[in-house]
Design a protein around this motif. Structure first.
Motif, PDB file in Angstrom:
ATOM      1  N   LYS A  95      -6.436   2.300 -12.956  1.00 47.50           N
ATOM      2  CA  LYS A  95      -5.775   3.607 -12.890  1.00 47.50           C
ATOM      3  C   LYS A  95      -4.714   3.583 -11.796  1.00 47.50           C
ATOM      4  O   LYS A  95      -4.891   2.912 -10.781  1.00 47.50           O
ATOM      5  CB  LYS A  95      -6.805   4.687 -12.516  1.00 47.50           C
ATOM      6  CG  LYS A  95      -8.023   4.713 -13.398  1.00 47.50           C
ATOM      7  CD  LYS A  95      -7.756   5.527 -14.627  1.00 47.50           C
ATOM      8  CE  LYS A  95      -8.998   5.608 -15.501  1.00 47.50           C
ATOM      9  NZ  LYS A  95      -8.657   6.045 -16.850  1.00 47.50           N
ATOM     10  N   ASP A 132      -1.856  -7.053   3.063  1.00 42.70           N
ATOM     11  CA  ASP A 132      -2.983  -6.603   2.262  1.00 42.70           C
ATOM     12  C   ASP A 132      -4.078  -7.652   2.338  1.00 42.70           C
ATOM     13  O   ASP A 132      -4.121  -8.579   1.550  1.00 42.70           O
ATOM     14  CB  ASP A 132      -2.502  -6.403   0.817  1.00 42.70           C
ATOM     15  CG  ASP A 132      -3.606  -5.843  -0.037  1.00 42.70           C
ATOM     16  OD1 ASP A 132      -4.383  -5.028   0.481  1.00 42.70           O
ATOM     17  OD2 ASP A 132      -3.700  -6.238  -1.215  1.00 42.70           O
ATOM     18  N   ARG A 179      -8.242   0.614   2.561  1.00 43.02           N
ATOM     19  CA  ARG A 179      -7.129   0.511   1.600  1.00 43.02           C
ATOM     20  C   ARG A 179      -7.582   0.841   0.182  1.00 43.02           C
ATOM     21  O   ARG A 179      -8.716   0.559  -0.182  1.00 43.02           O
ATOM     22  CB  ARG A 179      -6.533  -0.902   1.635  1.00 43.02           C
ATOM     23  CG  ARG A 179      -5.885  -1.215   2.952  1.00 43.02           C
ATOM     24  CD  ARG A 179      -5.393  -2.635   3.013  1.00 43.02           C
ATOM     25  NE  ARG A 179      -4.171  -2.857   2.255  1.00 43.02           N
ATOM     26  CZ  ARG A 179      -2.972  -2.458   2.632  1.00 43.02           C
ATOM     27  NH1 ARG A 179      -2.834  -1.792   3.751  1.00 43.02           N
ATOM     28  NH2 ARG A 179      -1.915  -2.732   1.907  1.00 43.02           N
ATOM     29  N   THR A 196       3.435  -1.307  -3.214  1.00 44.41           N
ATOM     30  CA  THR A 196       4.081  -2.502  -3.762  1.00 44.41           C
ATOM     31  C   THR A 196       4.171  -2.421  -5.286  1.00 44.41           C
ATOM     32  O   THR A 196       5.236  -2.651  -5.870  1.00 44.41           O
ATOM     33  CB  THR A 196       3.292  -3.770  -3.350  1.00 44.41           C
ATOM     34  OG1 THR A 196       2.976  -3.656  -1.968  1.00 44.41           O
ATOM     35  CG2 THR A 196       4.076  -5.034  -3.601  1.00 44.41           C
ATOM     36  N   GLN A 250       1.825   5.755  -6.994  1.00 43.43           N
ATOM     37  CA  GLN A 250       2.329   5.126  -8.231  1.00 43.43           C
ATOM     38  C   GLN A 250       2.657   6.193  -9.276  1.00 43.43           C
ATOM     39  O   GLN A 250       3.678   6.123  -9.953  1.00 43.43           O
ATOM     40  CB  GLN A 250       1.296   4.125  -8.762  1.00 43.43           C
ATOM     41  CG  GLN A 250       1.190   2.891  -7.878  1.00 43.43           C
ATOM     42  CD  GLN A 250      -0.074   2.082  -8.049  1.00 43.43           C
ATOM     43  OE1 GLN A 250      -0.933   2.415  -8.862  1.00 43.43           O
ATOM     44  NE2 GLN A 250      -0.208   1.024  -7.262  1.00 43.43           N
TER      45      GLN A 250
END
Ligand code: AMP
Length: 737
Positions: A170, A527, A555, A200, A175
Motif C-alpha cells: 500500500k 534507510d 521508519r 524515494t 506517496q
C-alpha cells in the motif's frame, strides 16, 4: 572555565566522606578582585602553600603524582563558587539528600578522581512535555490501509513487482500525495515529508511509470530521463539501490551512480554505455557535466526530471553555487521534445526537504518554477515532526559521566536484545559530532585484544566477529555485539563495506546486536533496516539534524526509540527548543537511577587491573562501584595503550572544537564557556585535560602551541580559529565531490 584557562584552574572533583576541606576553605572567606589567577595565588598563599612555578606540569600518569591532601586542597579552594552550575545542574540548588559517596581510588600511587561526587543528585528541569504512555499509538509514516498503487494508475507489472519482490503493498501518505500530481506533470514540486515516509518511491515511481507508458521501445541507449542529486554519497548509493531494485521489473532501464571517491574513468565508461537514471553527489555530477562529453549526449534527448533530494542539507553544505552551475548547464542543453512526445515538454524540478524554512526556500526559488508544495503535515507549512510512534527519551548527564552512561545505555539495549528471538538482529546507532570522537568511542567499545589492529585492515576487522567491552559480560560470555564506525574521513570503500555489513541480515549478523558509532554523515536519508534505537550522545549542530538522526528509526510505520544526552545547565534550554518537533512528548530519565542502576546493578564487572588490593574498598556488586570499575578499566587502557590514548586525546580536542560550531540560533544552549573541560576529559577516559598532561594534538596542536608562545591569542580569535577548524572538519566529513 574559558578555553584559555591554564591547567591550574581544573577542578578534579574528588569525593570525600567528610567535606572538611570544603568547610575550612569556606570558613576562611572568599578572595575577591583581580584575575582568577591572582585570586588563586592569593588563595594558595592563604592556605600556606606556594603557588607552583610557571611551566612546572604535574602529570597524574607520571610517577610524581600529587598527594591526596594536595589534590583535596586543590579541589576545595572554591566549594561555593558557581562552578557547579556548569556541570551539576545549572544554577539550581543541590538537593539536600546526600547519596552514598564512592571513595576516590588510589592506584599505583595515583589519585584518580571519583566518577560520582557527593552532589550526584543533580536538580534538572522538570518534564514540561511528558509522553503520555496511555495515549493510543499512531503510526504516522505507515502505509495507508485504504489506498492502492493501482488507483494512481501505476502499471500492473510494477505493482506486482512492488508486492512480490519489494514487499510493498500500500502507498504511504506522502506517496498518495505526490504520485498523482507528479504524473500530471503540470508543476514543479516541493516535497516536504517526515523521515522514513517513503519519499524515494514517491518520486521514483512516477518517473518509472512515465517511461513505461511511453509506448516506445526504450533501452539504456535511449538517454537519461531522470537526474537525482543528493548531498551524501551514502544517500546517492541508497537511491541507486532502490532504482536498481525497481528496474528489475524492466531490465532495459539502467541507473548510473556518480559519486566522489569512485574512479571517474569507470564512471565515464558506464556513461558511455548509456544510463536512464543518473544519481550522484553535486561535485561529481558537475565535474562530469563540465568534463565528460558523453553525459550531455545522454541528457539531450530525454532529460525531463531533475530531483534535488535533502534540499536543506544541500544548502547547509554550501552546494548552492554548484547546483546553480549544474542547472545552468542542464538548461543550456537543447531538449528534443519530438523523440519522446508523451514526456513533458519541459524539465520538471522536484525539491525534497524535511523543512520548508530558511535556506531551502532560497533553493526552491532558484530551482523551481511555479511550484506546488506538498506536505505530509496537517497544515501545508507545518514543522515536520518526529514520527508519532517514536518513543523519545532524554537524559541529563553531568559531563564526566557521559561515557559510563553511554555504556549503561548500550548494556541495557544488549540485555533487551537477548530477550528477543535468537535469530533477530538489533541495530543501534550512536551519533557523535566529529570523526575523532567516533574513532575513540568505537575503540572504547570494541574488543581491545589488539589482534586485528593494523594487520588486516579496517574493512577486514569490521567483518571479523565483533567483541565488545560492554560491562555486562565476562570474558567467557560471547556478547554477540558487533561495533562499527562510519565517518567522512574513512575511505569510500570502508564506508560502503561498513554500511553494507551493518545493513545486511545474514549469518554474520544473525542474532547479534550491531552498534554503529557515526557522525552526521549517516543522519541523512539512509534507510537502514530495523534500527531499533538511535542515541544522540552529542546533540546535533542544527535541530534539523536532530530530526534526521531520529529518522533512522521508526521508519515506514515500524517502532523505534531514541535517546538524547544533554548536559545539565544551559543545554537543558534545548528541551523547549525542540518541543515543537515532539508533539507526543518524551520521557525525561535520570542518568543514575534510570540508566546506570538498571545497567550496572548486580553485575560482576571484571577488572582489567591486577592490583586487587587497590580495589578492596569497593563493596561488591553495588551499581555505582561497578560503573566506576568499568570506567577505571577504560582509563587504565588509556594509560597502557598509546594508540588508544592518542584517540582519546584527539577525540576530546575535536569534540571541544566541534562544540563551538553549533548554529548561531542554538549557541545559547551550547556555550563553550560553560563546558567543564576537566570533567569532559574524564568522559574521554582522560584523567586530566590533555593540555595538563602536556599533550598536543599532532602537528596542528604543536603548530598552534608554537604560535601561541609567540603571541598570546585573545579568546575571541581563538574561538573563531577553533570554529573554522571544526567547520573544515565537518565539511570534510561529507566529502561531497
Ligand atoms: P524513504 O523515506 O524513501 O527512505 O523510505 C523509508 C522506508 O520505507 C524504506 O525502507 C522503504 O522501503 C519503505 N517504504 C517506502 N514506501 C513504502 C510503502 N508504501 N510501504 C511500506 N514500506 C515502504
Amino acid at each position: 572555565m574559558s578555553f584559555d584557562d591554564d591547567d591550574d584552574g581544573m577542578l578534579l572533583n574528588f569525593a570525600t566522606d567528610s567535606g572538611d576541606a570544603g568547610e575550612s576553605a569556606q570558613n576562611r572567606g572568599k578572595i575577591t578582585g583581580g584575575t582568577w589567577k591572582d585570586r588563586r595565588k592569593a588563595k594558595l598563599l592563604q592556605d600556606g602553600r606556594k603557588p607552583r612555578p610557571r611551566g612546572e606540569k604535574r602529570s597524574l600518569e607520571s610517577g610524581s603524582a600529587p598527594t591526596f591532601e594536595e589534590l583535596q586542597s586543590e579541589t576545595s579552594d572554591s566549594p561555593s563558587e558557581p562552578k557547579r552550575s556548569r556541570f551539576d545542574g545549572g544554577s539550581q540548588p543541590v538537593k539536600e539528600e546526600q547519596p552514598r559517596v564512592v571513595q576516590p581510588v588510589q592506584l599505583n600511587a595515583q589519585i584518580v578522581s571519583s566518577l560520582f561526587t557527593s552532589s550526584r543528585n543533580i536538580d534538572t528541569v522538570t518534564n514540561s512535555n511528558a509522553h503520555d504512555e496511555k495515549a493510543e499509538v499512531t503510526y504516522s509514516n505507515a502505509p495507508l490501509v485504504g489506498d492502492t498503487f493501482e488507483s494512481f494508475g501505476i502499471t500492473d507489472a510494477m505493482v506486482t513487482h512492488l508486492k512480490d519482490k519489494m514487499k510493498i503493498d500500500k502507498p504511504t501518505k506522502i506517496q498518495k500525495l505526490v504520485i498523482p500530481p507528479f504524473l500530471e506533470s503540470k508543476n514543479d514540486l516541493f516535497i516536504h515529508a517526515q523521515t522514513g515516509s517513503g519519499k524515494t518511491l514517491a518520486f521514483l515511481l512516477p518517473i518509472f511509470q512515465s517511461i513505461l507508458t511511453l509506448g516506445q521501445n526504450v533501452s539504456r541507449q535511449s538517454g537519461c530521463f531522470g537526474l537525482i542529486v543528493t548531498p551524501t554519497r551514502e544517500l546517492a548509493n541508497q537511491i541507486y539501490q532502490v532504482t536498481s531494485e525497481l528496474a528489475q521489473c524492466c531490465h532495459f532501464l539502467v541507473p548510473c551512480l556518480l559519486i566522489g571517491g569512485e574512479r571517474k574513468k569507470s564512471e565515464k565508461a558506464r556513461l558511455r554505455k548509456g544510463a536512464n537514471f543518473i544519481i550522484g553527489t553535486p561535485g561529481r555530477v558537475l565535474d562530469h557535466l563540465q568534463n565528460t562529453k558523453v553525459i550531455k549526449e545522454q541528457l539531450a534527448p530525454s532529460l525531463r526530471y531533475v530531483v534535488l533530494d535533502e534540499g536543506d542539507k544541500l544548502m547547509e553544505l554550501g552546494f548552492e553555487e554548484t547546483l546553480k552551475e549544474i542547472l545552468n548547464i542542464i538548461h543550456s542543453i537543447d531538449i528534443d521534445t519530438h523523440q519522446f512526445p508523451k514526456l513533458p515538454k519541459r524539465i520538471l524540478h522536484v525539491l525534497c526537504s524535511a523543512t520548508v524554512k530558511g535556506n531551502v526556500t532560497k533553493l526552491g526559488n532558484v530551482t523551481l518554477e511555479n511550484y506546488k508544495l506538498i506536505s505530509s503535515g496537517k497544515k501545508q507549512t507545518e514543522t515536520t515532526t518526529v514520527p508519532d510512534q517514536l518513543i523519545q527519551r532524554i537524559v541529563i548527564v553531568p559531563p564526566k559521566l557521559r561515557l559510563v552512561t553511554l555504556a549503561g545505555s548500550l548494556t541495557t539495549l544488549t540485555q533487551k536484545h537477548y530477550k528477543r528471538a535468537k535469530s533477530e538482529v538489533t541495530r543501534t546507532i550512536v551519533f557523535l559530532t566529529c570523526s575523532d570522537s567516533v574513532d575513540f568511542h568505537y575503540e572504547a567499545f570494541s574488543s581491545h585484544d589488539g589482534n586485528h589492529r593494523g594487520l588486516v585492515g579496517e574493512t577486514a576487522r569490521l567483518l571479523t566477529k565483533g567483541n565488545t567491552v560492554l560491562p555486562c559480560f565476562n570474558d567467557t560470555d560471547d556478547p554477540n555485539v558487533v561495533c562499527y564506525k562510519l565517518h567522512g574521513s574513512l575511505s569510500q570503500q570502508v564506508r560502503t563495506a561498513t554500511l553494507k555489513h551493518f545493513a545486511t541480515n545474514n549469518d554474520a549478523t544473525k542474532g547479534r546486536h550491531l552498534i554503529l558509532f557515526c557522525t552526521d554523515v549517516a543522519s541523512r536519508g539512509l534507510d537502514l533496516p530495523h534500527v531499533s534505537t538511535v542515541i544522540e550522545m552529542d546533540p546535533p549542530f542544527a535541530v534539523e539534524d536532530h530530526l534526521h538522526r531520529i529518522g533512522r528509526t521508526a521508519r515506514a510505520g515500524s517502532e523505534g526509540e531514541s535517546l538524547l544526552f544533554l548536559l545539565p545547565g544551559e543545554e537543558e534550554g534545548y528541551l523547549d527548543y525542540i518541543k515543537p518537533y515532539h508533539p507526543k512528548g518524551w520521557q525525561l530519565l535520570t542518568y543514575d537511577e534510570q540508566v546506570l542502576r538498571p545497567a550496572f546493578e548486580g553485575l560482576n564487572v571484571k577488572r582489567t587491573d591486577k592490583r586487587k588490593e587497590d580495589w578492596d574498598k569497593y563493596e561488591a556488586q553495588a551499581w555505582d562501584n561497578n560503573a566506576t570499575t568499568w570506567h577505571l578499566n577504560v582509563e587504565r587502557r588509556v594509560i597502557d595503550d598509546s594508540h588508544f590514548k592518542e584517540l582519546a586525546v584527539k577525540g576530546y580536542m575535536s569534540h571541544i572544537r566541534a562544540y563551538a560550531t553549533h548554529l548561531s540560533a542554538e549557541k545559547k544552549f551550547f556555550n563553550l564557556k560553560c563546558l567543564h573541560l576537566g570533567h569532559l576529559a574524564k568522559s574521554f577516559a582522560l584523567r586530566e585535560r590533555p593540555k595538563s598532561m602536556g599533550l598536543q594534538q599532532g602537528k596542528a596542536g604543536a603548530a598552534a602551541s608554537a604560535s601561541q608562545k609567540k603571541s598570546k591569542e585573545d579568546s575571541k580569535s581563538k574561538m573563531l580559529r577553533m570554529a573554522r577548524m571544526a567547520m573544515k572538519q565537518s565539511n570534510d566529513e561529507f566529502n561531497f565531490a
